[in-house]
Design a protein around this motif. Structure first.
Motif, short mmCIF file in Angstrom:
data_model
loop_
_atom_site.label_atom_id
_atom_site.label_comp_id
_atom_site.label_asym_id
_atom_site.label_seq_id
_atom_site.Cartn_x
_atom_site.Cartn_y
_atom_site.Cartn_z
N PHE A 130 0.82 -1.22 0.00
CA PHE A 130 0.00 0.00 0.00
C PHE A 130 0.85 1.27 0.00
CE2 PHE A 130 -2.51 3.40 1.81
CZ PHE A 130 -3.69 3.30 1.09
N PRO A 131 1.89 1.39 0.85
CA PRO A 131 2.72 2.60 0.79
C PRO A 131 3.37 2.81 -0.58
CG PRO A 131 3.13 1.40 2.81
CD PRO A 131 2.30 0.51 1.96
N VAL A 132 3.82 1.71 -1.20
CA VAL A 132 4.45 1.84 -2.52
C VAL A 132 3.43 2.32 -3.55
CG1 VAL A 132 5.60 0.59 -4.39
CG2 VAL A 132 6.18 0.09 -2.00
N ALA A 133 2.23 1.74 -3.54
CA ALA A 133 1.19 2.14 -4.48
C ALA A 133 0.77 3.59 -4.25
CB ALA A 133 -0.01 1.21 -4.36
N TYR A 134 0.65 3.98 -2.99
CA TYR A 134 0.25 5.36 -2.67
C TYR A 134 1.33 6.34 -3.12
CZ TYR A 134 -1.67 9.28 -0.04
OH TYR A 134 -2.19 10.49 0.32
N LEU A 135 2.59 6.00 -2.89
CA LEU A 135 3.69 6.86 -3.32
C LEU A 135 3.73 6.97 -4.84
CD1 LEU A 135 6.22 8.50 -2.60
CD2 LEU A 135 7.52 6.36 -2.66
N TYR A 136 3.43 5.87 -5.53
CA TYR A 136 3.42 5.89 -6.99
C TYR A 136 2.40 6.90 -7.52
CZ TYR A 136 2.77 4.26 -11.79
OH TYR A 136 2.67 4.20 -13.16
N VAL A 137 1.23 6.93 -6.90
CA VAL A 137 0.19 7.84 -7.35
C VAL A 137 0.47 9.27 -6.89
CG1 VAL A 137 -2.28 8.36 -7.22
CG2 VAL A 137 -1.52 5.99 -7.39
N ALA A 138 0.97 9.43 -5.67
CA ALA A 138 1.16 10.76 -5.10
C ALA A 138 2.41 11.46 -5.60
CB ALA A 138 1.19 10.66 -3.57
N ALA A 139 3.39 10.72 -6.06
CA ALA A 139 4.66 11.32 -6.49
C ALA A 139 4.95 10.95 -7.94
CB ALA A 139 5.80 10.88 -5.58
N PRO A 140 4.44 11.71 -8.91
CA PRO A 140 4.62 11.36 -10.33
C PRO A 140 6.08 11.22 -10.76
CG PRO A 140 2.95 13.07 -10.07
CD PRO A 140 3.60 12.91 -8.73
N ARG A 141 6.97 11.98 -10.15
CA ARG A 141 8.37 11.94 -10.58
C ARG A 141 9.06 10.62 -10.24
NH1 ARG A 141 11.50 16.03 -6.37
NH2 ARG A 141 10.84 15.01 -4.44
N TRP A 142 8.48 9.87 -9.33
CA TRP A 142 9.05 8.58 -8.94
C TRP A 142 8.39 7.41 -9.68
CZ3 TRP A 142 13.34 8.10 -6.10
CH2 TRP A 142 13.74 9.18 -5.33
N ARG A 143 7.45 7.68 -10.54
CA ARG A 143 6.65 6.60 -11.12
C ARG A 143 7.47 5.63 -11.96
NH1 ARG A 143 0.89 9.51 -12.85
NH2 ARG A 143 0.20 9.90 -10.69
N ARG A 144 8.34 6.14 -12.80
CA ARG A 144 9.14 5.25 -13.65
C ARG A 144 10.02 4.33 -12.82
NH1 ARG A 144 11.35 8.64 -18.94
NH2 ARG A 144 9.30 9.10 -19.84
N PHE A 145 10.65 4.91 -11.82
CA PHE A 145 11.52 4.11 -10.97
C PHE A 145 10.73 3.06 -10.20
CE2 PHE A 145 13.36 3.47 -6.71
CZ PHE A 145 14.56 2.87 -7.06
N LEU A 146 9.61 3.47 -9.61
CA LEU A 146 8.80 2.54 -8.82
C LEU A 146 8.23 1.43 -9.70
CD1 LEU A 146 6.92 5.01 -6.44
CD2 LEU A 146 8.76 3.42 -5.85
N MET A 147 7.73 1.79 -10.88
CA MET A 147 7.18 0.77 -11.76
C MET A 147 8.27 -0.20 -12.22
SD MET A 147 4.56 -0.58 -13.04
CE MET A 147 3.34 0.67 -12.62
#
Length: 240
Positions: free
Chosen positions: A41-58
């Protein structure tokens, strides 16, 4: 050898060992699911809340899916072994004198399963959280709700369908993962997939192995039905 029929099921449920194997398998599924919820859940929430981290998180979420389950399982065998990474670091830090028994334990199997199944929890949660209308979040803040209250009262209820989907995928994968259960458990822990293998291949009792497999299948179907019912009920509650 037990014939196919009601006798096989009576034999299974009348034996405390067999019931224990089933309960241990379901408990493993629950533990794996809880760990993945807490991590996912924290990872998914961070992915949505922080667009600049999306590529790295995905990339980090999808990377394990590009590696074979067997390879990832053997990696956990190396990490958790007596001379593995964890015991080596603890010994070098002077925290332990003798290696801890981490491998071949129920906790080790749960942790390994959680890492392997984690992407199946994160991806549905990303979809669910990303589908929440931003205006609802803004309205919550305008009405005086803080970030944590908005998360608890708005975001969590609205992402329940995604949470149930991830729970379904992780739980069913965890209780049926023969390779990881066997390798990390070292064949010393009895779970339903390995028990089926023992009865079919080692004991050559194929009828009873079929009964055990059907018990596991019907148990999973029952849990899936309950989760689907909860999902429909939560969807009706949200839209109602």
């Amino acid at each position: 050898m037990t014939g196919i029929g009601i006798k096989g099921y009576i034999r299974f449920f009348s034996d405390a060992y067999n019931r224990g194997v089933l309960l241990d398998t379901l408990l493993l599924g629950v533990e794996t699911t809880v760990i993945d919820i807490l991590l996912g859940f924290p990872v998914a929430y961070l992915y949505v809340a922080a667009p600049r981290w999306r590529r790295f998180l995905m990339f980090m979420v999808l990377l394990p899916l590009l590696t074979s389950t067997v390879v990832r399982t053997f990696a956990w065998v190396v990490i958790l072994g007596n001379h593995g990474l964890i015991n080596t670091l603890l010994a070098q830090a002077g925290l332990i004198g003798t290696p801890l028994r981490l491998l071949y334990t129920p906790g080790a199997v749960a942790v390994a399963m959680a890492q392997i199944e984690l992407p199946l929890m994160i991806l549905p949660l990303i979809t669910a959280i990303g589908g929440i209308d931003a205006h609802i979040i803004e309205a919550s803040h305008v009405l005086g709700a803080g970030r944590w209250r908005t998360l608890r009262r708005i975001v969590l209820p609205l992402c329940v369908p995604g949470l149930l989907t991830g729970t379904l995928l992780v739980f069913t994968g965890a209780v049926s993962a023969l390779v990881t259960q066997t390798l990390v458990g070292g064949g010393q822990l009895a779970f339903m997939p390995f028990y089926i293998y023992q009865q079919a291949i080692q004991a050559q009792d194929y009828p009873f192995a079929a009964c055990v497999a059907i018990v596991l299948l019907m148990t999973i179907l029952l849990i899936v039905s309950i989760l689907n019912a909860l999902g429909r009920r939560s969807a009706g509650y949200v839209h109602g």
